[in-house]
Scaffold this active site. Structure first.
Site, PDB file in Angstrom:
ATOM      1  CD  GLU A  76      -2.882  -1.093   2.090  1.00  0.00           C
ATOM      2  OE1 GLU A  76      -2.992  -0.448   3.196  1.00  0.00           O
ATOM      3  OE2 GLU A  76      -3.948  -1.997   2.151  1.00  0.00           O
ATOM      4  N   GLY A 188      -6.327  -0.718  15.310  1.00  0.00           N
ATOM      5  CA  GLY A 188      -6.879  -1.732  16.235  1.00  0.00           C
ATOM      6  C   GLY A 188      -8.237  -1.482  16.433  1.00  0.00           C
ATOM      7  CG  ASP A 316     -15.532   0.383  10.301  1.00  0.00           C
ATOM      8  OD1 ASP A 316     -14.493   1.303  10.923  1.00  0.00           O
ATOM      9  OD2 ASP A 316     -14.985  -0.265   9.392  1.00  0.00           O
TER      10      ASP A 316
HETATM   11 CA    CA Z   1     -12.317   0.472  11.083  1.00  0.00          CA
END
Ligand code: CA
Length: 719
Positions: A76, A188, A316
């Site tokens: 990436e 995390g 999210d």
């Molecule tokens: Ca996430």
């Protein structure tokens, strides 16, 4: 320095504009011959003033040189070029240095991350890049270390552990060097950690300050730069809930940007843990600083302002995406807030986070100037109220309040994820690697989904909604509904200028140049260039492998080069399953490719694919075992092995696993830890013997059902 003479001459010609006001040297040489910051310069526009390669000749690009890389996992990073050396970081947090003209490898550094740490990485063992300043190179590791190397020799100067390794913290983002400090965050938030950003001294790695993004769970002061703002305002935006157990999330896993004009540091904050705001915070409060851009004083880490893009985040919707610093002409407002025909120059930042809206924010004070959709079909909110800065939500989207499932666009993978966007001041457009990946959310309906575990996502949703039913038409619809797009967004007009459709989601980051070009690699293995103003396609080259990373460009001896990494990887291929569609079977070849006009190097022929033996054992599991196995698979396995166990070309296609026929061989991996060096640690603390067997029967069932019913839609992938 081998090429000191040339470097000095370049520096004199450019009036040493690579030195910032404070002399830290973090911005790029202004003529574009170097790409010295991950985002080109401190503004991170990923726009190069080079124009040797331009719209009239880009079709003549060919490969100058390439280097194969060791690990077939997600790559990436954006290549960084300083003093004619090209630096990359790769999967497993390794660093490589090359002669940027010839491709000769100068040195490499392997921090020897333990393989079992991969289980703590939500989204593959990736690394998005290095920072370099005055002969020192800095990078983070999957196991939470920040390491400084001598950029000429690769010798280690110092390293410091930035996280508690008993917790599922990781580092995948690039550090930034600001005023003799190196700034780093962590990841995390899917598992449950408490996010923070830390500044360390470039000279010895000693800590200068730390800013936590969510409150102290015990209500105590941390002795950190963030204490004041939490006591004053942020603590009271949290209710009672699981955040006190989990840490609350809010990890700063990617964007950190230094504003040289205003001497402010900005970072983008991630999602909450658990995602479910009802469980996290009792459905109460905005939960600062989740899903916010936060500005701090770079010297002290003290709070300056914030803008929260998604208050009370529950899908999210991170705000960690790439932040671009810019100045634009904007209609002047009267004192009553009416816009006028007169324009003024404004200091702004651009942001296109997961939630699908493009934000223009006044970086002098954090006020929202514009928030308009950059993708279609957004259904969680209809827009933003510019007076309050808050979204106008669809009440159905808060699944924990309605108690009903909600299929959201965008989903957790975002309308735009980490893949960097770029801004071309001449065209006035921002080039966003956008995507359409719907996702269903519902409250957990079983103890299995509800209970927090050390291994596996702890996000407070029901996993059954993420698992496709046994229906070929549904499989086809899932593939059709999941697409990618290059979006050219006009921040001034607040709308999309043009788009290019890609056949699958999770395409590469973008780069734009003064040659009226925008470059992007695709998840189906093509490297493309478009006219920056019109979007006309000018180049499309087969690169053999899916591409997720962004390119960079530089010039040596009057030749302009374009460099990028190939490989599939990261969150989407891991989790996508069937929805990976056209990208699922494209090879994953980890490689650094460098192009120039007239380059004549060819890539080696692809290795012959191993013949796939798809001969599943007879299904002997009971319906109850298979149902148990499906629920366990959703809870523990899906996020790395994909829905329906269909594979992705880099974690194994479990349907063709040789261990399926043997209870013992299967268990030796699931609870015996036989493959822990690859991140497949033992789940013996989570799974009983009967559950391990239920999982095996579920995958055998998958293998038989897909072979009989959807073999044409999800063919197995050989290695
Ligand atoms: Ca996430």
């Amino acid at each position: 320095m081998r090429r000191f003479g040339l470097f000095l001459a370049t520096c004199l010609l450019a009036a040493c504009q690579n030195q910032t006001a404070d002399g830290s040297g973090t911005s790029a040489v202004s003529d574009g011959s170097e790409w010295s910051n991950i985002g080109f310069s401190a503004k991170e526009q990923r726009h190069s003033p080079l124009d040797q390669i331009n719209e009239s000749n880009v079709a003549e690009l060919g490969i100058a040189w390439f280097k194969d890389l060791p690990d077939a996992r997600g790559q990436e990073a954006t290549p960084v070029v300083v003093d004619d050396k090209l630096y990359i970081s790769t999967a497993w947090s390794k660093v490589f240095a090359y002669d940027a003209k010839t491709g000769e490898e100068l040195w490499s550094y392997d921090p020897e991350v333990p393989g079992e740490k991969a289980v703590d990485a939500c989204c593959d063992v990736v690394n998005r890049g290095i920072a370099i300043s005055r002969g020192k190179l800095f990078f983070g590791t999957i196991d939470g270390r920040l390491i400084a190397l001598d950029s000429n020799t690769g010798a280690r100067l110092w390293e410091t552990q930035t996280t508690d390794n008993s917790k599922p913290y990781t580092i995948t983002g690039a550090p930034r060097v600001v005023k003799n400090m190196v700034i780093i965050g962590n990841g995390g938030a899917e598992f449950g950690v408490r996010g923070y950003v830390t500044a360390y001294s470039v000279s010895d790695g000693s800590q200068k300050w730390r800013f936590y993004t969510v409150p102290n769970p015990e209500g105590k002061a941390d002795g950190a730069a963030s204490d004041e703002i939490f006591a004053k305002a942020a603590n009271k935006t949290w209710g009672e809930g699981e955040w006190k157990e989990s840490g609350g999330g809010g990890t700063v896993w990617d964007s950190i940007v230094y504003d040289e004009d205003l001497d402010q540091l900005y970072f983008g904050v991630g999602n909450g843990n658990p995602w479910n705001h009802g469980l996290r915070s009792g459905g109460e409060g905005d939960n600062l600083f989740l899903s916010s851009i936060v500005a701090v004083n770079p010297d002290t880490g003290k709070y300056l302002w914030h803008y929260q893009e998604t208050p009370a985040e529950t899908w999210d919707y991170t705000a960690t995406q790439h932040i671009i610093i810019a100045e634009i002409d904007w209609p002047k407002e009267t004192e009553e807030g009416e816009t006028t025909a007169v324009t003024e120059r404004r200091k702004v930042l651009f942001h296109a986070p997961k939630n699908g809206f493009f934000f223009v924010i006044d970086r002098t004070n954090g006020r929202l100037m514009s928030a308009e959709p950059f993708v279609e079909n957004i259904n969680w909110a209809e827009g933003y109220d510019l007076k309050t800065g808050r979204p106008i939500e669809n009440p159905e989207a808060r699944f924990y309040k309605t108690g009903k499932p909600f299929v959201s666009i965008p989903g957790a993978l975002g309308a735009h994820n980490w893949h960097p966007m770029s801004y071309n001041p001449k065209s006035g457009l921002v080039y966003i690697p956008a995507q359409q990946i719907p996702q269903g959310y519902e409250v957990p309906t079983s103890d299995l989904d509800r209970k927090r575990e050390r291994l596996g996502f702890n996000v407070g949703i029901g996993w059954a909604i993420g698992q496709l039913p046994d229906d070929k038409d549904v499989y086809k619809a899932a593939i059709a509904a999941t697409t990618g797009k290059l979006v050219a967004f006009d921040p001034k007009a607040g709308k999309v200028a043009w788009t290019v459709d890609h056949p699958a989601a999770w395409n590469g980051g973008t780069m734009t140049t003064a040659g009226n070009l925008v470059f992007q690699g695709t998840s189906v293995g093509l490297f493309k260039a478009f006219a920056a103003d019109s979007g006309e396609e000018l180049l499309s080259m087969d690169m053999q492998s899916g591409i997720v990373a962004a390119p960079s460009t530089y010039m040596i001896d009057d030749e302009q080069y374009v460099a990028f990494l190939t490989s599939k990887g990261g969150a989407f291929p891991l989790v996508a399953g069937v929805a990976g569609g056209a990208s699922r079977t494209v090879p994953n070849i980890p490689r650094l490719v460098v192009m120039k006009l007239g380059g004549r190097t060819s890539l080696p022929a692809l290795p012959e694919k191993s013949e796939v033996v798809w001969n599943p054992p007879e299904p002997t599991g009971t319906p109850a075992q298979i149902a148990d196995g499906k629920a366990l698979y959703g809870r523990f396995c899906l996020v790395c092995h994909g829905d329906s166990a269909v594979g992705n070309g880099f974690t194994p296609d479990l349907r063709i696993s040789g261990t399926l026929a043997s209870e013992e061989a299967w268990a030796s991996i699931i609870t015996g830890g036989a493959l822990k060096q690859h991140g497949m640690v033992s789940f013996s603390s989570q799974l009983k013997e009967s559950q391990v067997e239920a999982l095996r029967h579920y995958v055998i069932d998958r293998s038989n059902w897909t072979k009989a019913n959807v073999a044409d839609v999800t063919a197995p992938i050989g290695r």
